[in-house]
Design a protein around this motif. Structure first.
Motif, mmCIF file in Angstrom:
data_model
loop_
_atom_site.group_PDB
_atom_site.id
_atom_site.type_symbol
_atom_site.label_atom_id
_atom_site.label_comp_id
_atom_site.label_asym_id
_atom_site.label_seq_id
_atom_site.Cartn_x
_atom_site.Cartn_y
_atom_site.Cartn_z
ATOM 1 N N GLN A 107 0.833 -1.189 0.000
ATOM 2 C CA GLN A 107 0.000 0.000 0.000
ATOM 3 C C GLN A 107 0.872 1.245 0.000
ATOM 4 O O GLN A 107 1.674 1.449 0.910
ATOM 5 N N ALA A 108 0.708 2.054 -1.030
ATOM 6 C CA ALA A 108 1.387 3.335 -1.108
ATOM 7 C C ALA A 108 0.525 4.392 -0.426
ATOM 8 O O ALA A 108 -0.699 4.244 -0.333
ATOM 9 N N PRO A 109 1.138 5.475 0.057
ATOM 10 C CA PRO A 109 0.356 6.528 0.711
ATOM 11 C C PRO A 109 -0.761 7.047 -0.182
ATOM 12 O O PRO A 109 -0.535 7.372 -1.345
ATOM 13 N N GLY A 110 -1.971 7.101 0.359
ATOM 14 C CA GLY A 110 -3.110 7.607 -0.377
ATOM 15 C C GLY A 110 -3.690 6.667 -1.407
ATOM 16 O O GLY A 110 -4.607 7.067 -2.136
ATOM 17 N N LYS A 111 -3.195 5.451 -1.482
ATOM 18 C CA LYS A 111 -3.669 4.488 -2.466
ATOM 19 C C LYS A 111 -4.217 3.248 -1.780
ATOM 20 O O LYS A 111 -3.957 2.992 -0.607
ATOM 21 N N GLU A 112 -4.991 2.479 -2.525
ATOM 22 C CA GLU A 112 -5.559 1.250 -1.998
ATOM 23 C C GLU A 112 -4.495 0.172 -1.857
ATOM 24 O O GLU A 112 -3.512 0.143 -2.600
ATOM 25 N N ARG A 113 -4.713 -0.696 -0.910
ATOM 26 C CA ARG A 113 -3.847 -1.847 -0.775
ATOM 27 C C ARG A 113 -4.039 -2.777 -1.971
ATOM 28 O O ARG A 113 -5.172 -3.060 -2.374
ATOM 29 N N GLU A 114 -2.932 -3.248 -2.548
ATOM 30 C CA GLU A 114 -3.000 -4.084 -3.731
ATOM 31 C C GLU A 114 -2.261 -5.392 -3.515
ATOM 32 O O GLU A 114 -1.237 -5.447 -2.831
ATOM 33 N N LEU A 115 -2.781 -6.430 -4.126
ATOM 34 C CA LEU A 115 -2.155 -7.742 -4.061
ATOM 35 C C LEU A 115 -0.946 -7.774 -4.975
ATOM 36 O O LEU A 115 -1.039 -7.457 -6.162
ATOM 37 N N VAL A 116 0.188 -8.198 -4.435
ATOM 38 C CA VAL A 116 1.439 -8.249 -5.174
ATOM 39 C C VAL A 116 1.774 -9.660 -5.625
ATOM 40 O O VAL A 116 2.135 -9.886 -6.779
ATOM 41 N N ALA A 117 1.680 -10.628 -4.711
ATOM 42 C CA ALA A 117 2.102 -11.990 -5.019
ATOM 43 C C ALA A 117 1.386 -12.977 -4.123
ATOM 44 O O ALA A 117 1.027 -12.666 -2.991
ATOM 45 N N THR A 118 1.202 -14.191 -4.628
ATOM 46 C CA THR A 118 0.525 -15.266 -3.922
ATOM 47 C C THR A 118 1.290 -16.562 -4.115
ATOM 48 O O THR A 118 1.807 -16.828 -5.207
ATOM 49 N N ILE A 119 1.354 -17.363 -3.069
ATOM 50 C CA ILE A 119 1.877 -18.712 -3.190
ATOM 51 C C ILE A 119 0.910 -19.659 -2.512
ATOM 52 O O ILE A 119 0.445 -19.407 -1.399
#
Length: 118
Positions: free
Chosen positions: A39-51
């Motif tokens: 999550q970047a400041p002012g932005k939504e949390r985003e999925l980066v990677a999954t295992i």
């Protein structure tokens, strides 16, 4: 007591690398799918990677494919995120997340800061 503890964040120049770790305890780690969000400041949390559980399948956001690698060591109850060729847009707080289909609750770590700048 369930815990997910991230480590390995820090500041790096563009093109550099970092390796994040997330140490899990208090639940059956090998039975859970593990994920990294950011999550970047002012932005939504985003999925980066999954295992997947217990391992094998991996999935990545298009923005990090070819640069990031997620892995896990079930004997250590730890999931990793190797981040190479870092870009300024990779800056944010990175969170470890555990889930299991059809099971509650799911778990979040406290986050670790990654800053990519010159």
């Amino acid at each position: 007591q369930v815990q997910l503890v991230e480590s390995g964040g820090g500041s790096v120049q563009p093109g550099g690398s970092l390796r994040l770790s997330c140490a899990a305890s208090g639940f059956t780690f090998s039975s859970y799918t593990m994920r990294w969000y950011r999550q970047a400041p002012g932005k939504e949390r985003e999925l980066v990677a999954t295992i997947g559980s217990p391992g094998g399948r991996t999935d990545y956001a298009d923005s990090v494919k070819g640069r990031f690698t997620i892995s896990r060591d079930n004997t250590k109850s730890t999931v990793y995120l190797q981040m190479n060729s870092l870009k300024p847009e990779d800056t944010g707080v990175y969170y470890c997340y555990a889930d299991r289909a059809g099971w509650l609750p799911t778990y979040w770590g406290q986050g670790t800061q990654v800053t990519v700048s010159s």
